[in-house]
Scaffold this motif. Structure first.
Motif, PDB file in Angstrom:
ATOM      1  N   ASP A 125       0.825  -1.226   0.000  1.00  0.00           N
ATOM      2  CA  ASP A 125       0.000   0.000   0.000  1.00  0.00           C
ATOM      3  C   ASP A 125       0.850   1.263   0.000  1.00  0.00           C
ATOM      4  N   ARG A 126       2.040   1.200  -0.553  1.00  0.00           N
ATOM      5  CA  ARG A 126       2.874   2.412  -0.671  1.00  0.00           C
ATOM      6  C   ARG A 126       2.415   3.146  -1.928  1.00  0.00           C
ATOM      7  N   GLU A 127       1.322   3.873  -1.784  1.00  0.00           N
ATOM      8  CA  GLU A 127       0.644   4.481  -2.926  1.00  0.00           C
ATOM      9  C   GLU A 127      -0.242   5.612  -2.444  1.00  0.00           C
ATOM     10  N   LEU A 128      -0.817   6.344  -3.380  1.00  0.00           N
ATOM     11  CA  LEU A 128      -1.766   7.409  -3.067  1.00  0.00           C
ATOM     12  C   LEU A 128      -3.180   6.880  -3.197  1.00  0.00           C
ATOM     13  N   ASP A 129      -4.080   7.378  -2.358  1.00  0.00           N
ATOM     14  CA  ASP A 129      -5.471   6.956  -2.450  1.00  0.00           C
ATOM     15  C   ASP A 129      -6.220   7.800  -3.467  1.00  0.00           C
ATOM     16  N   GLU A 130      -7.549   7.630  -3.534  1.00  0.00           N
ATOM     17  CA  GLU A 130      -8.348   8.332  -4.555  1.00  0.00           C
ATOM     18  C   GLU A 130      -8.392   9.833  -4.348  1.00  0.00           C
ATOM     19  N   PHE A 131      -7.949  10.296  -3.195  1.00  0.00           N
ATOM     20  CA  PHE A 131      -7.918  11.732  -2.923  1.00  0.00           C
ATOM     21  C   PHE A 131      -6.508  12.307  -3.041  1.00  0.00           C
ATOM     22  N   GLY A 132      -5.563  11.475  -3.496  1.00  0.00           N
ATOM     23  CA  GLY A 132      -4.195  11.950  -3.642  1.00  0.00           C
ATOM     24  C   GLY A 132      -3.405  11.961  -2.355  1.00  0.00           C
ATOM     25  N   ARG A 133      -3.894  11.280  -1.325  1.00  0.00           N
ATOM     26  CA  ARG A 133      -3.210  11.242  -0.044  1.00  0.00           C
ATOM     27  C   ARG A 133      -2.518   9.898   0.133  1.00  0.00           C
ATOM     28  N   PRO A 134      -1.374   9.871   0.806  1.00  0.00           N
ATOM     29  CA  PRO A 134      -0.681   8.594   1.021  1.00  0.00           C
ATOM     30  C   PRO A 134      -1.524   7.644   1.871  1.00  0.00           C
ATOM     31  N   ARG A 135      -1.579   6.390   1.448  1.00  0.00           N
ATOM     32  CA  ARG A 135      -2.261   5.381   2.246  1.00  0.00           C
ATOM     33  C   ARG A 135      -1.373   4.946   3.408  1.00  0.00           C
ATOM     34  N   ALA A 136      -1.992   4.389   4.396  1.00  0.00           N
ATOM     35  CA  ALA A 136      -1.249   3.776   5.490  1.00  0.00           C
ATOM     36  C   ALA A 136      -0.603   2.488   4.984  1.00  0.00           C
ATOM     37  N   THR A 137       0.679   2.329   5.202  1.00  0.00           N
ATOM     38  CA  THR A 137       1.406   1.170   4.692  1.00  0.00           C
ATOM     39  C   THR A 137       1.508   0.071   5.745  1.00  0.00           C
ATOM     40  N   THR A 138       1.838  -1.121   5.264  1.00  0.00           N
ATOM     41  CA  THR A 138       2.100  -2.266   6.137  1.00  0.00           C
ATOM     42  C   THR A 138       3.379  -2.934   5.653  1.00  0.00           C
ATOM     43  N   THR A 139       4.298  -3.187   6.584  1.00  0.00           N
ATOM     44  CA  THR A 139       5.617  -3.710   6.243  1.00  0.00           C
ATOM     45  C   THR A 139       5.810  -5.098   6.850  1.00  0.00           C
ATOM     46  N   PHE A 140       6.406  -5.986   6.052  1.00  0.00           N
ATOM     47  CA  PHE A 140       6.704  -7.342   6.507  1.00  0.00           C
ATOM     48  C   PHE A 140       8.185  -7.653   6.295  1.00  0.00           C
ATOM     49  N   ARG A 141       8.701  -8.470   7.173  1.00  0.00           N
ATOM     50  CA  ARG A 141      10.035  -9.024   6.988  1.00  0.00           C
ATOM     51  C   ARG A 141       9.925 -10.277   6.119  1.00  0.00           C
ATOM     52  N   LEU A 142      10.975 -10.596   5.385  1.00  0.00           N
ATOM     53  CA  LEU A 142      11.008 -11.853   4.651  1.00  0.00           C
ATOM     54  C   LEU A 142      11.586 -12.956   5.538  1.00  0.00           C
ATOM     55  N   ASP A 143      11.286 -14.207   5.194  1.00  0.00           N
ATOM     56  CA  ASP A 143      11.672 -15.349   6.018  1.00  0.00           C
ATOM     57  C   ASP A 143      12.331 -16.417   5.146  1.00  0.00           C
ATOM     58  N   PRO A 144      13.578 -16.182   4.736  1.00  0.00           N
ATOM     59  CA  PRO A 144      14.240 -17.169   3.867  1.00  0.00           C
ATOM     60  C   PRO A 144      14.480 -18.506   4.557  1.00  0.00           C
ATOM     61  N   ALA A 145      14.449 -18.539   5.891  1.00  0.00           N
ATOM     62  CA  ALA A 145      14.621 -19.824   6.572  1.00  0.00           C
ATOM     63  C   ALA A 145      13.446 -20.750   6.302  1.00  0.00           C
ATOM     64  N   ALA A 146      12.267 -20.172   6.091  1.00  0.00           N
ATOM     65  CA  ALA A 146      11.085 -20.990   5.797  1.00  0.00           C
ATOM     66  C   ALA A 146      11.053 -21.402   4.337  1.00  0.00           C
ATOM     67  N   PHE A 147      11.476 -20.500   3.455  1.00  0.00           N
ATOM     68  CA  PHE A 147      11.491 -20.815   2.017  1.00  0.00           C
ATOM     69  C   PHE A 147      12.323 -19.760   1.293  1.00  0.00           C
ATOM     70  N   ALA A 148      13.223 -20.206   0.439  1.00  0.00           N
ATOM     71  CA  ALA A 148      13.992 -19.295  -0.415  1.00  0.00           C
ATOM     72  C   ALA A 148      14.511 -20.068  -1.616  1.00  0.00           C
ATOM     73  N   LEU A 149      14.288 -19.536  -2.785  1.00  0.00           N
ATOM     74  CA  LEU A 149      14.747 -20.165  -4.019  1.00  0.00           C
ATOM     75  C   LEU A 149      15.167 -19.053  -4.970  1.00  0.00           C
ATOM     76  N   PHE A 150      16.385 -19.165  -5.546  1.00  0.00           N
ATOM     77  CA  PHE A 150      16.930 -18.098  -6.377  1.00  0.00           C
ATOM     78  C   PHE A 150      17.366 -18.658  -7.733  1.00  0.00           C
ATOM     79  N   SER A 151      17.225 -17.826  -8.764  1.00  0.00           N
ATOM     80  CA  SER A 151      17.771 -18.126 -10.086  1.00  0.00           C
ATOM     81  C   SER A 151      18.641 -16.949 -10.502  1.00  0.00           C
TER      82      SER A 151
END
Length: 714
Positions: A125-151
């Motif tokens: 939600d790092r974006e502007l809403d319909e009124f041009g105002r920033p939305r409230a964001t939500t941040t998560f950490r990644l968990d490569p110990a649970a799953f990670a696959l790279f190419s």
């Protein structure tokens, strides 16, 4: 700069120029070199436009978009997140998106390895809403110990990582949704437009839509001309149906044109990794994962496969009401354990409870020295050990496999349903009211009593509907002394089903749905028995085998959602339950008569091509109790199941927590919904009128929601 990408840009310059010229001249449909691919793509687009409304198509063009384009884009954009990874002295930013409830994908050159993933975060939600105002964001950490696959960046350039705990904000991860990776072959063609949702230059979320040409396709990549910048890496590339077609990873200026003033205008060609290449690569790497991580990848691949089926397979059409439905009283349901709940046992609203299930069909082939000897088709929960059941005390077994079923072609030896089967009662075939009487499919003119339309089989009869291609009803006699076993706890039949079905030469093929229909619509339907295979299997060994085979005629077949038999357990076992607990008259044999069939309702039934799919089925069971004739009416509703298409025939996923609705209803209600008349004796025998049952008036549609066979008061 990636040299491979530079080489592809140089090598495709002429082809890209050809595509641009065709599009500029209004001939974009000629840009795709694969005619079959374009036909699949165009057919799906036209079908989607038709379902969306007539205004979506103008003069056969595929360029117009339904207004739902905006709504659908607004939904999928939530799954796209801003990525920031810090490791050592290096910091990178980019974009990425969820492909399942737990897995997040971006480029490997954004998050190069598990160590970098440990220091990475994703922001929704790092974006502007319909009124041009920033939305409230939500941040998560990644968990490569649970799953990670790279190419590696030089290969398919992806980083697929599990999402970890929430760091900031108040939104749950499930609320952002996901964009599954489907490798269906009808998602893109050269010359079409693409859409990219992205975080260029680390900015808030932006979208580049429609005026972006797909100009070249390679085995693993797509090249398209659109507006992207640094920070767009890892963005999803969509078609106009908001299906992901590529993982964006490179952009490079390749041509300079001049504007009206002679000033150069920069153009860009971009490269994305094709979703089909990603899916194939991920499937091949399943063996690399630890056992604890494998289920996350399997789930993501199954979600993509499900999207592929929905994309490439047929889709059920909406209801086709013949006239605006008349106002009806609010239906009242009276579950025994919750008298305050409300529902409708006879009609299923498409806006009602949604159901999601997954049922496989296990096919077993026994190989011997002389080749296959036994083939069985087994549904989940059906005991293979119980698949051979005695027909009589003589111990004569029923055939287990479809290849052992042989239909007796001498139909003259079938007596059909007997009206005097229940001692001391006369229970004729249901009569047909009103216009329904004119819809009975006649037999061929050479058959006895052809106009009646009664197809007589061993211990049961059927009448077909001439325009709906299904039975109006079936009527079956059951001898309880030799009835096959049903598991009383689960309601499931302890016997396997055969898989070969037969046409009946006594009636025109145009009056039934045959194998062509069930093959074409196998993503939704199994071939379901109306008269159950176990019901008429009694009498002499020859009669029992003949009855078993007779149930495999297409006249007795109906399109039942592939989840139906798994979830309609009480529906399957009610006959046995009555035989065991119905207090049958002691001085006579244990005899039942069972009437069953589809319930059609133009206001809610879906359509498969020109076939109306019944949302519900009815069953009426009649027997002689200790003191009088008794009867019960049941309705089972498959309507909520019909939005789920079958994904595969592999191992089942976890069962849904929602069951198909099964109802005990008044027989008068079934008559009203079907146009059938079971007769005054059957209506008077209806035990729903007993003390403690709900009041069933002429104007009400009432019923008891079944939670167990014990909810059926006998």
């Amino acid at each position: 700069m990636d040299q491979g990408f530079r080489n592809r840009v140089d090598a495709t310059q002429d082809e890209r120029a050809r595509v641009r010229l065709l599009v500029a001249s209004g001939q974009w449909k000629r840009a795709e070199p694969d005619a079959d691919r374009f036909q699949r793509f165009a057919a799906k687009r036209i079908e989607i436009r038709t379902r969306s409304g007539a205004e979506a198509i103008q003069r056969g063009s595929l360029d117009y978009q339904p207004v739902s384009f905006l709504d659908e884009g607004a939904v999928v954009r939530r799954a796209v997140a801003f990525v920031e990874a810090t490791y050592g002295t290096t910091s990178t930013t980019g974009s990425g998106f969820m492909i399942s409830p737990r897995l997040f994908i971006t480029n490997q050159h954004v998050i190069p390895h598990a160590e970098a993933a440990m220091g990475a975060s994703i922001v929704f939600d790092r974006e502007l809403d319909e009124f041009g105002r920033p939305r409230a964001t939500t941040t998560f950490r990644l968990d490569p110990a649970a799953f990670a696959l790279f190419s590696d960046e030089s290969e398919l350039d992806y980083a697929l990582i599990a999402v970890g705990p929430r760091l900031a904000g108040d939104r749950e991860l499930a609320g952002f949704g996901y964009c599954p990776l489907s490798n269906a072959p009808d998602k893109h063609v050269v010359g079409m437009n693409t859409n990219i949702i992205q975080h260029p230059l680390g900015q808030r979320k932006l979208i580049s839509i429609r005026n972006n040409l797909l100009v070249v396709r390679t085995e693993t990549t797509l090249l398209y001309e659109t507006d992207t910048q640094v920070g767009s890496s890892g963005s999803p590339v969509f078609n106009d149906d908001w299906e992901v077609v590529a993982l964006h990873h490179w952009g490079e200026p390749f041509l300079r044109r001049v504007d009206d003033e002679g000033k150069p205008v920069p153009q860009e060609v971009n490269e994305g990794i094709r979703v089909s290449a990603l899916v194939g690569h991920l499937m091949a790497r399943r063996g690399e994962l630890p056992l604890a991580a494998l289920p996350l990848l399997v789930q993501a691949l199954e979600l993509g496969e499900r999207a592929s089926v929905r994309s490439s397979g047929p889709s059920l059409g909406p209801p086709r009401p013949t006239a605006p439905p008349a106002p009806t009283p609010r239906p009242v349901a009276q579950p025994l354990h919750n008298p305050h709940s409300e529902a409708n046992p006879m009609t299923a609203s498409p806006s009602g409870t949604s159901v999601e299930f997954m049922v496989p069909l296990r096919i077993t082939v026994a190989l011997g020295a002389d080749g296959p000897s036994v083939v069985t088709a087994q549904a989940p929960g059906v005991s293979q050990a119980g698949s051979v059941a005695p027909v009589l005390a003589l111990g004569h077994p029923l055939a287990r496999a479809s290849e052992a079923i042989r239909v007796d072609s001498n139909y003259g030896n079938r007596s059909g349903y007997r009206e005097d089967f229940v001692p001391g009662a006369h229970l004729p075939l249901p009569t047909l009211r009103g216009d329904l009487a004119d819809q009975v499919a006649p037999l061929r003119a050479t058959e006895p009593d052809a106009a009646s339309g009664e197809l007589k089989y061993e211990h049961f009869s059927i009448k077909l509907h001439r325009t709906k291609h299904l039975a109006i009803f079936t009527a079956t006699n059951i001898d309880g002394e030799t009835y096959l076993a049903v598991d009383r706890d689960t309601g499931e039949v302890k016997a396997s089903e055969g898989e070969k079905w037969f046409k009946d030469p006594r009636v025109s093929e145009s009056f039934t749905l045959n194998q062509d229909f069930y093959s074409a619509w196998s993503t939704y339907f199994d071939r379901g028995h109306l008269t159950r295979r176990t019901d008429p299997t009694w009498g002499t060994p020859e009669q029992a085998e003949r009855a078993n085979a007779d149930t495999y005629h297409f006249a007795n077949c109906s399109p039942q959602h592939f989840r139906f038999n798994q979830k309609a357990r009480f529906w399957q076992g009610v006959e046995r339950y009555i035989l065991e607990t119905g207090v049958l008259a002691q001085e006579v044999r244990r005899a039942l008569c069972v009437f069953s069939g589809p319930i059609f309702d133009d206001t809610i039934d879906r359509w498969a091509d020109d076939v109306q799919i019944p949302s519900s089925f009815f069953k009426v069971v009649v027997w002689r109790g200790a003191d009088k004739l008794k009867a019960v009416g049941l309705v089972v509703d498959q309507g909520p199941l019909l939005d789920e298409a079958r994904v595969n025939l592999g191992p089942p996923t976890a069962p849904s927590h929602v069951d198909v609705k099964q109802w005990r209803v008044a027989i008068r209600s079934i008559e009203k919904r079907t146009g059938l008349d079971f007769g005054a004796d059957v209506r008077a025998a209806d035990t729903i009128r007993q003390a403690g049952q709900p009041d069933v008036g002429a104007e009400a549609v009432s019923g008891i929601l079944l939670r167990s066979l014990g909810d059926i008061e006998l």
